[in-house]
Design a protein around this motif. Structure first.
Motif, PDB file in Angstrom:
ATOM      1  N   TRP A  62     -13.251   5.634 -36.699  1.00 18.64           N
ATOM      2  CA  TRP A  62     -11.984   5.374 -36.122  1.00 18.64           C
ATOM      3  C   TRP A  62     -11.957   4.328 -35.178  1.00 18.64           C
ATOM      4  N   THR A  69     -11.755   0.909 -36.869  1.00 20.82           N
ATOM      5  CA  THR A  69     -10.802   0.783 -37.590  1.00 20.82           C
ATOM      6  C   THR A  69      -9.623   0.285 -36.845  1.00 20.82           C
ATOM      7  N   LEU A  70      -9.547   1.072 -35.518  1.00 19.26           N
ATOM      8  CA  LEU A  70      -8.318   0.937 -34.719  1.00 19.26           C
ATOM      9  C   LEU A  70      -8.449  -0.504 -33.893  1.00 19.26           C
ATOM     10  N   THR A  71      -9.771  -1.007 -33.700  1.00 19.64           N
ATOM     11  CA  THR A  71     -10.017  -2.346 -33.026  1.00 19.64           C
ATOM     12  C   THR A  71      -9.607  -3.244 -34.013  1.00 19.64           C
ATOM     13  N   LEU A  72     -10.141  -3.326 -35.422  1.00 23.94           N
ATOM     14  CA  LEU A  72      -9.848  -4.220 -36.414  1.00 23.94           C
ATOM     15  C   LEU A  72      -8.062  -4.147 -36.388  1.00 23.94           C
ATOM     16  N   ALA A  73      -7.661  -3.026 -36.700  1.00 22.58           N
ATOM     17  CA  ALA A  73      -6.257  -3.101 -36.675  1.00 22.58           C
ATOM     18  C   ALA A  73      -5.343  -3.541 -35.461  1.00 22.58           C
ATOM     19  N   ALA A  74      -5.772  -3.599 -34.541  1.00 23.39           N
ATOM     20  CA  ALA A  74      -5.534  -4.431 -32.936  1.00 23.39           C
ATOM     21  C   ALA A  74      -5.614  -5.755 -33.064  1.00 23.39           C
ATOM     22  N   THR A 109      -5.974  -7.521 -35.785  1.00 21.33           N
ATOM     23  CA  THR A 109      -5.296  -8.396 -36.825  1.00 21.33           C
ATOM     24  C   THR A 109      -3.862  -8.331 -36.386  1.00 21.33           C
ATOM     25  N   GLY A 110      -3.238  -7.334 -35.855  1.00 18.87           N
ATOM     26  CA  GLY A 110      -1.961  -7.316 -35.112  1.00 18.87           C
ATOM     27  C   GLY A 110      -1.742  -8.554 -34.434  1.00 18.87           C
TER      28      GLY A 110
END
Length: 280
Positions: free
Chosen positions: A14, A17-22, A24-25
């Motif tokens: 997780w 995943t959260l780091t990559l999502a941030a 990307t955002g």
């Protein structure tokens, strides 16, 4: 794997995943706001809370852009300058890189060192002598004034020289034995092998030429010759209230040619970037 071990493994993934999502955002967020803002009226762009969905004013903003800067004309100017400069720089880089990589001549090392030394010279230092040169040639306010200085790109020549240095000489010698001249060898042997590198280089060159601002602003005096970045910059301060909707629409529109070029050359671009990593 099931049970507590599988649950623990999922939870360990997780954070990544959260780091990559941030990330990307943060990367996509400004571009998304640019596209959404270009579809809203000038009075709606700075509303709070901000509009997160597209509006219905894109056509109106483009009409304003056409009325103020002549959108079609500046797009043609930008495409013509970027296309001519990219094609010319590719030819010069290919010929120069081929000569530096495959020919032995007196002064080759010194010439290549001088070429590399120009990489550390700031572009701003060359503006005044370049302006005087174009003025003496009476080329100001023309395509030539912007295209010609960008035909010799030291980084492009260096990249082609490095790529061609790893090309086996036996391939070239075989073509010469069959009676091919140097231009024939270059076109029939070198270009097909170097196609991924040329595609990657074309994207970098086109991007640099398309986004060029300072030199076109100096060299192109009449509004009819302006490129898209220069024309958009003239919208600032042209009225008491700047039309931000038109500026955002023009900025969003300026990204389309690069997206089309990247999608068209995507496979060759990735192959070119990985060429050096896949050699044993």
């Amino acid at each position: 794997m099931s049970g507590p071990a599988a649950t623990a493994a999922r939870f360990r993934g997780w954070p990544l995943t959260l780091t990559l999502a941030a990330v990307t955002g943060l990367s996509v967020g400004p571009f998304y706001w640019l596209v959404v803002g270009s579809t809203h009226k000038d009075t709606e762009i700075f509303d709070w809370p901000p509009h997160l969905l597209p509006g219905g004013s894109l056509g109106e903003n483009l009409d304003h852009l056409q009325a103020k800067i002549g959108l079609g004309r500046v797009l043609v100017n930008s495409l013509a300058i970027a296309g001519l400069q990219t094609a010319g720089a590719l030819v010069v880089a290919l010929l120069a890189g081929y000569a530096f990589a495959k020919f032995r001549f007196r002064g080759r090392t010194v010439l290549f060192a001088l070429l590399l030394s120009t990489l550390v010279v700031p572009e701003q230092v060359m503006l005044v002598p370049l302006f005087k040169m174009m003025m003496s040639f009476r080329l100001l306010d023309s395509y030539q004034a912007v295209v010609l200085p960008g035909l010799c790109v030291p980084f492009a020549i260096f990249l082609m020289r490095q790529a061609l240095g790893s090309m086996p000489d036996e391939l070239l010698d075989a073509a010469r034995v069959d009676g091919a001249g140097e231009l024939r060898v270059l076109w029939s042997v070198v270009v097909p092998v170097m196609r991924p590198v040329l595609a990657a280089l074309a994207i970098f060159l086109f991007l640099g030429s398309w986004n060029q601002f300072v030199w076109p602003l100096i060299a192109l005096r009449s509004p009819e010759m302006h490129t898209l970045p220069v024309a958009i910059a003239t919208l600032h301060g042209s009225r008491t209230t700047t039309d931000h909707g038109a500026i955002l629409a023009g900025t969003a529109l300026s990204t389309l040619p690069m997206m089309v070029l990247f999608l068209a050359l995507q496979r060759q671009f990735i192959s070119g970037l990985l060429a050096g990593a896949t050699k044993g």
